[in-house]
Design a protein around this motif. Structure first.
Motif, PDB file in Angstrom:
ATOM      1  N   ASP A   1      -1.802  -1.798  -4.252  1.00 36.97           N
ATOM      2  CA  ASP A   1      -2.005  -0.358  -4.057  1.00 36.97           C
ATOM      3  C   ASP A   1      -0.654   0.339  -4.152  1.00 36.97           C
ATOM      4  O   ASP A   1      -0.240   1.099  -3.268  1.00 36.97           O
ATOM      5  CB  ASP A   1      -2.731  -0.046  -2.738  1.00 36.97           C
TER       6      ASP A   1
ATOM      7  N   HIS B   1      -4.105  -9.035  -2.733  1.00 37.31           N
ATOM      8  CA  HIS B   1      -4.241  -7.712  -2.106  1.00 37.31           C
ATOM      9  C   HIS B   1      -5.348  -7.716  -1.045  1.00 37.31           C
ATOM     10  O   HIS B   1      -5.109  -7.335   0.103  1.00 37.31           O
ATOM     11  CB  HIS B   1      -4.512  -6.653  -3.171  1.00 37.31           C
TER      12      HIS B   1
ATOM     13  N   ASP C   1       0.817  -1.223   0.000  1.00 41.53           N
ATOM     14  CA  ASP C   1       0.000   0.000   0.000  1.00 41.53           C
ATOM     15  C   ASP C   1       0.851   1.273   0.000  1.00 41.53           C
ATOM     16  O   ASP C   1       0.767   2.096   0.909  1.00 41.53           O
ATOM     17  CB  ASP C   1      -0.997  -0.058   1.166  1.00 41.53           C
TER      18      ASP C   1
ATOM     19  N   HIS D   1      -3.968  -4.084   1.615  1.00 44.52           N
ATOM     20  CA  HIS D   1      -5.279  -3.427   1.619  1.00 44.52           C
ATOM     21  C   HIS D   1      -5.662  -2.807   2.959  1.00 44.52           C
ATOM     22  O   HIS D   1      -6.326  -1.804   2.989  1.00 44.52           O
ATOM     23  CB  HIS D   1      -6.362  -4.428   1.172  1.00 44.52           C
TER      24      HIS D   1
ATOM     25  N   ASN E   1      -6.511  -2.574  -5.543  1.00 44.28           N
ATOM     26  CA  ASN E   1      -7.680  -1.911  -6.119  1.00 44.28           C
ATOM     27  C   ASN E   1      -7.372  -0.504  -6.624  1.00 44.28           C
ATOM     28  O   ASN E   1      -8.136   0.049  -7.410  1.00 44.28           O
ATOM     29  CB  ASN E   1      -8.831  -1.853  -5.104  1.00 44.28           C
ATOM     30  N   HIS E   2      -6.256   0.092  -6.197  1.00 40.63           N
ATOM     31  CA  HIS E   2      -5.909   1.434  -6.674  1.00 40.63           C
ATOM     32  C   HIS E   2      -5.012   1.383  -7.917  1.00 40.63           C
ATOM     33  O   HIS E   2      -4.586   2.434  -8.386  1.00 40.63           O
ATOM     34  CB  HIS E   2      -5.198   2.220  -5.566  1.00 40.63           C
TER      35      HIS E   2
HETATM   36 FE   FE2 Z   1      -6.489  -1.614  -1.273  1.00 42.34          FE
END
Ligand code: FE2
Ligand code: FE2
Length: 263
Positions: free
Chosen positions: A49, A154, A8, A194, A79-80
């Motif tokens: 991320d 993630h 992250d 995450h 997810n980013h």
């Molecule tokens: Fe995330």
């Protein structure tokens, strides 16, 4: 075999939040910390991320920072991230490449087998494992049923109790994932990101864990807050050491502290 895990990174372009988070400066400090480790890890696992928005310009900032690592590293998307931008930005990372919609791969060159899953869903914060990704996992695990293995993903395959993060957790495919991994005794750990903090939970016959963020941490709140918050508890990393009795994990913080003092 010694693995470091970081997660992250959220490298982002200039803006109000980027000034507050200072993701680049934090990643630089993290890289310096990892480079000073003795013994030096064999590999750094970076569990998603990597950027804030999956923009090409963010990966252009990220890459030179990661290239300062004296240790080889493996990436997975969060997810980013953007699958296309990640592949385009790291063309020499052959394991990322391909024409599949997901970035899933195995690394079989170490005593510990690495199986990387892609839980990301384009344009969404939550994670999913669809039938295609799960089929790949089932076939991949069946190829090496006794060799020590770690699974990277993630989104963690468990509810953490941090409700607003669980709302954007692994929302689809979790039960099927657990059924697939449950028969295996050789999965040492499921290493996730995450959550921007260290959390552990038994999943199947193994333990799944999340890793701190290199910059900001998700605030520990097991109540029912109306909004999600982050804070600047010391960022950290994890060291996973494979020995005769399996994988031992150390949580470590990044920063300057008094000591060491001899007992
Ligand atoms: Fe995330
Ligand atoms: Fe994140």
């Amino acid at each position: 075999m010694l693995l470091a895990q970081i997660s992250d990174l959220h490298i982002q372009l200039a803006g109000a939040q980027s000034e507050l988070i200072q993701a680049e400066a934090h990643l630089s400090r993290c890289v310096d910390t990892l480079n000073r480790l003795d013994p030096r890890p064999d590999l750094v696992l970076i569990t998603g991320d990597l950027t804030e928005s999956g923009k090409k310009e963010e990966y252009l900032i990220l890459k030179p920072l990661l290239e300062k690592l004296d240790i080889p590293y493996l990436l997975i998307p969060g997810n980013h991230d953007s699958t296309a931008m990640l592949r385009a930005s790291f063309p020499e990372h052959a394991y990322l490449q391909g024409d599949t919609p997901f970035i899933q791969y195995t690394i079989d060159t170490w005593p510990l087998r690495i199986v990387a899953l892609d839980t990301s869903v384009p344009m969404h914060s939550h994670g999913e494992l669809c039938a295609a990704r799960l089929d790949w996992l089932a076939n991949t695990l069946a190829q090496e049923p006794s060799r020590p293995t770690v699974v990277l993903m993630h989104h963690p395959p468990f509810n953490t109790g941090i409700k607003l993060m669980d709302d954007i957790g692994l929302l689809q495919g979790r039960e099927a994932f657990t059924e697939i991994i449950a028969p295996y005794r050789n999965i040492e750990r499921i290493l996730c990101g995450h959550l921007h903090r260290t959390i552990m939970c038994r999943v199947g016959n193994t333990v799944a864990s999340t890793c701190p963020g290199t910059a900001h941490q998700i605030t520990l709140n097991l109540g029912s807050p109306s909004a999600l918050h982050f804070n600047f508890e010391p960022p950290g990393y994890q060291l996973h050491s494979l020995g005769a009795h399996g994988l031992v994990t150390h949580h470590a913080v990044i920063g300057e502290f008094p000591g060491p003092y001899q007992f």
